[in-house]
Design a protein around this motif. Structure first.
Motif, mmCIF file in Angstrom:
data_model
loop_
_atom_site.group_PDB
_atom_site.id
_atom_site.type_symbol
_atom_site.label_atom_id
_atom_site.label_comp_id
_atom_site.label_asym_id
_atom_site.label_seq_id
_atom_site.Cartn_x
_atom_site.Cartn_y
_atom_site.Cartn_z
ATOM 1 N N UNK A 102 0.825 -1.213 0.000
ATOM 2 C CA UNK A 102 0.000 0.000 0.000
ATOM 3 C C UNK A 102 0.855 1.257 0.000
ATOM 4 N N UNK A 103 2.108 1.097 0.482
ATOM 5 C CA UNK A 103 2.992 2.256 0.468
ATOM 6 C C UNK A 103 3.850 2.292 -0.789
ATOM 7 N N UNK A 104 3.458 1.528 -1.787
ATOM 8 C CA UNK A 104 4.206 1.534 -3.037
ATOM 9 C C UNK A 104 5.478 0.721 -2.976
ATOM 10 N N UNK A 105 5.604 -0.131 -1.955
ATOM 11 C CA UNK A 105 6.822 -0.936 -1.848
ATOM 12 C C UNK A 105 6.548 -2.421 -2.109
ATOM 13 N N UNK A 106 5.530 -2.694 -2.952
ATOM 14 C CA UNK A 106 5.196 -4.087 -3.250
ATOM 15 C C UNK A 106 6.386 -4.817 -3.865
ATOM 16 N N UNK A 107 7.097 -4.123 -4.756
ATOM 17 C CA UNK A 107 8.245 -4.735 -5.423
ATOM 18 C C UNK A 107 9.297 -5.165 -4.423
ATOM 19 N N UNK A 108 9.597 -4.261 -3.476
ATOM 20 C CA UNK A 108 10.604 -4.606 -2.462
ATOM 21 C C UNK A 108 10.125 -5.791 -1.628
ATOM 22 N N UNK A 109 8.844 -5.810 -1.288
ATOM 23 C CA UNK A 109 8.308 -6.909 -0.484
ATOM 24 C C UNK A 109 8.444 -8.232 -1.232
ATOM 25 N N UNK A 110 8.105 -8.224 -2.526
ATOM 26 C CA UNK A 110 8.192 -9.461 -3.317
ATOM 27 C C UNK A 110 9.647 -9.895 -3.444
ATOM 28 N N UNK A 111 10.540 -8.920 -3.665
ATOM 29 C CA UNK A 111 11.959 -9.254 -3.773
ATOM 30 C C UNK A 111 12.475 -9.816 -2.451
ATOM 31 N N UNK A 112 12.041 -9.233 -1.330
ATOM 32 C CA UNK A 112 12.475 -9.717 -0.021
ATOM 33 C C UNK A 112 12.018 -11.153 0.196
ATOM 34 N N UNK A 113 10.749 -11.405 -0.148
ATOM 35 C CA UNK A 113 10.238 -12.769 -0.022
ATOM 36 C C UNK A 113 11.085 -13.710 -0.868
ATOM 37 N N UNK A 114 11.444 -13.272 -2.069
ATOM 38 C CA UNK A 114 12.236 -14.104 -2.969
ATOM 39 C C UNK A 114 13.625 -14.377 -2.419
ATOM 40 N N UNK A 115 14.275 -13.326 -1.941
ATOM 41 C CA UNK A 115 15.639 -13.487 -1.427
ATOM 42 C C UNK A 115 15.625 -14.361 -0.181
#
Lengths: 500, 152
Positions: A102-115
């Motif tokens: 919701x804060x526009x950090x979906x990409x970072x969240x998905x990347x974090x989950x991936x890493x």
């Protein structure tokens, strides 16, 4: 240096161009289906099983492992973007993941989950490779009594950690065992519970139950809920985490991996509990615990690492002992049996290339997923926009062909329709169907091992306590059972499972 | 007196299954503990399920005030999906993959509260050739696309 030799053998099998291709296809298909909201890994795997029918066993298992990870991975992407957990193990990822989105950090969240998942997957694979050989040699000493007691631990473990009512879960295990009895008794040749149907002489095909209860059941439940398309975040934003993000996620990933690896090995614990516990631990020990629930990167990193580590180490009892620790593993075990591989300590001796190839391909699969999921995020987001109206016919068609393809029997489709209805009733009554699958797979093995123990001991039940290994297993089972009944444990567990 | 109806239903369901399997198992030879017959194992399992069922019923009658809220039952989607699956099975061999797929999509669509015939038509037009390609051409499952009577 046995470990290195074995891993080298595995590498040889897994990185052959053909198997690499199957691993890639498996990961892709698994993510493709797993990303769709409302389709958990159980439904995804049962739907995609037929794709592997025509392959030789090693390739088929490598592809299945890819599907398994892809499904788990796709689930977390959906959880973060849609605020809709596709499976229980991503329930906690939703909390901070969606806030980040919701804060526009979906990409970072998905990347974090991936890493996080990738790191955990590497550790899990290494643990699997290290523990496989000693556990296998231990398992070779097991007789009927030891196996029977171990299965009791597995079933009680699965029941004691379910999120719903424990009594209902125990009941579902019994129902599963009864379903497993259907068919010809192997020692006497008597047909049991077959209602004079020749089609039932070989027992109920497990794919029929899995597709019926999980895939059809989920379609029915979604249709009845009249869900409109869920709202979700369109903006994925930047993918790469910044330096601050990396610094914050590392300790969480390490903690999550540790918790997940440990819990995955325990029969019955599984991925959901691993992610729940990892999240609660973060809330207690993280330096940024006050931000948890408001979009903290720790709240994504830890549970995702934990559930992937558990997903990996759950293969340890499944592959070495032939005893599945969770419903998903029971499904994988059923798939192996379908490909004429009887999982257990013998696999490593008789099919070393299959065994080590599978282990290395798990690691390869994790690598493929990181390389696949992150660049293709845009595609997954588009998939989420497909309306359910267009989606569910596809799920049904694939499920039906899958059921038919397992035995080329029309009768199986009638049975699947029946199990679909049963799955619907069970969902309506809040009976978790997962323990039933576990009972179904373990039931016949339990009867067989119990019978063997009784023949050896000449009908003396004390054999279960006199064998030290069996006695230890039974003691663990009793302790677990007492814990479940203890009010303090129940309260803690319910808080852990329901807390948000 | 009110009872927790959902729990009561679960308990009765378990008890029913347990009784049915116990009665069915009486037809099989029991044997002894040392030489277990085909009827030996089903008994403790049925008994276990029956006990769990009774425990749930007792709890349901006692803990009435903490009952889970009852939801409405809409059987339409369940019936549509299950009948569609069975029809697909009945049609697949004699009528071929194409007709079976279209029937599956159309009949299951009857259970969809937001159904649109256009989506269903598009789904049929996409899925039937796709399944032909994947399962008949690539995976070589022994299926036919069209009714065998056409001589194809």
């Amino acid at each position: 240096m046995d470990l290195l030799n074995n891993l080298a053998l595995g590498l040889q099998t897994a990185v052959s161009l053909q198997n690499l291709g199957y691993s890639l296809i498996g990961c892709l298909l698994g993510t493709l289906i797993g990303v769709l909201p409302g389709l958990g890994p159980l439904a995804t795997i049962s739907m995609l099983l037929p794709v592997t029918y025509g392959l030789e066993p090693t390739s088929a298992l490598i592809m299945l492992a890819g599907i398994y990870y892809g499904a788990a991975y796709g689930g977390s992407t959906t959880a973060i973007l849609v605020n809709l957990p596709g499976e229980t193990s991503s329930v906690v990822t939703v909390i901070d993941g969606y806030q980040m989105a919701r804060r526009g950090r979906a990409g970072v969240a998905i990347a974090t989950a991936g890493i996080g998942s990738f790191f955990a997957g590497c550790v899990g694979t290494l643990l699997l490779a290290i523990f496989a050989a000693p556990l296998t040699s231990l398992a070779l000493q097991f007789g009927g009594a030891e196996y029977f007691s171990l299965m009791v631990v597995g079933l009680i473990g699965a029941v004691s950690l379910t999120s719903g009512s424990t009594l209902r879960a125990i009941g579902m295990v019994f129902v599963g065992i009864l379903l497993g009895i259907v068919g010809t008794d192997i020692t006497s040749g008597v047909q049991r519970f077959t209602f004079d149907q020749p089609m039932l002489w070989d027992g109920v095909n497990f794919i029929v139950i899995a597709v019926g209860v999980f895939a059809l059941g989920e379609v029915i439940a979604t249709l009845e809920a009249k869900q409109a398309s869920p709202s979700f975040t369109n903006e994925v934003g930047r993918l790469m985490p910044n330096r601050e993000d990396v610094r914050r996620m590392i300790p969480s990933i390490l903690r999550g991996t540790g918790i997940g690896s440990l819990l995955g090995i325990l029969p019955g614990a599984g991925m959901s509990i691993a992610s729940f516990i990892a999240y609660s631990v973060e809330r207690k020990v993280s330096r940024h615990r006050d931000e948890m629930g408001k979009g903290a990167i720790e709240g994504v990193a830890a549970p995702e690492a934990a559930n992937n580590a558990a997903a990996q180490t759950a293969f340890i009892p499944t592959l070495t002992l032939g005893i599945p620790g969770s419903a998903t593993m029971a499904l994988m075990l059923g798939a192996m049996i379908m490909h004429n591989i009887q999982p257990g300590p013998q696999v490593m001796v008789t099919n070393p290339d299959l065994f080590w190839g599978l282990i290395v391909s798990m690691w390869v699969g994790n690598l493929i997923l990181v390389m696949l999921n992150l660049p293709l995020v845009g595609l997954w987001v588009k998939l989420l926009k497909i309306p359910y109206n267009a989606l569910f016919p596809a799920i049904l068609v694939f499920s039906c062909i899958g059921v038919f393809g397992s035995n080329y029997a029309t009768f199986d489709l009638y049975l699947a329709a029946g199990f679909g209805f049963m799955g619907y009733i069970l969902r309506k009554l809040n009976c978790e169907p997962a323990p039933m699958i576990l009972g179904f797979i373990l039931g016949p093995m339990m009867e067989d091992n119990f019978r063997r123990a009784m023949v050896l001991s000449q009908g003396d039940l004390m054999t279960f306590v006199e064998s030290p290994i069996s006695a230890v297993f039974l003691a663990i089972a009793v302790i677990l059972l007492l814990l479940v009944c203890a009010p303090a444990f129940r309260k803690g567990r319910d808080e852990m499972v329901t807390e948000e | 007196m009110t009872v927790d109806r959902k729990n009561l239903a679960v308990g009765l369901l378990y008890l029913g299954i347990a009784s049915a399997s116990a009665i069915a198992a009486t037809g099989y030879k029991l044997g002894t503990l040392q030489r277990m017959g085909p009827g030996y194992f089903p008994f403790p399992v049925s008994a276990g399920l029956g006990l769990v069922g009774i425990a749930i019923i007792v709890k349901a009658v006692r803990a009435a005030e903490r009952a889970e809220p009852a939801e409405g039952w809409d059987l339409r989607p369940a019936l549509a999906v299950c009948i569609a699956t069975a029809l697909f099975g009945a049609l697949l061999k004699p009528a071929g993959l194409l007709i079976a797929t279209v029937v599956l999509i159309m009949v299951s669509g009857l259970g969809n509260p937001n159904r649109s015939w256009r989506t269903m038509a598009i789904a049929s037009a996409v899925l039937a050739p796709l399944c032909w390609l994947i399962f008949i051409v690539l995976l070589k499952l022994p299926l036919v696309l069209l009714p065998s009577g056409l001589g194809l």
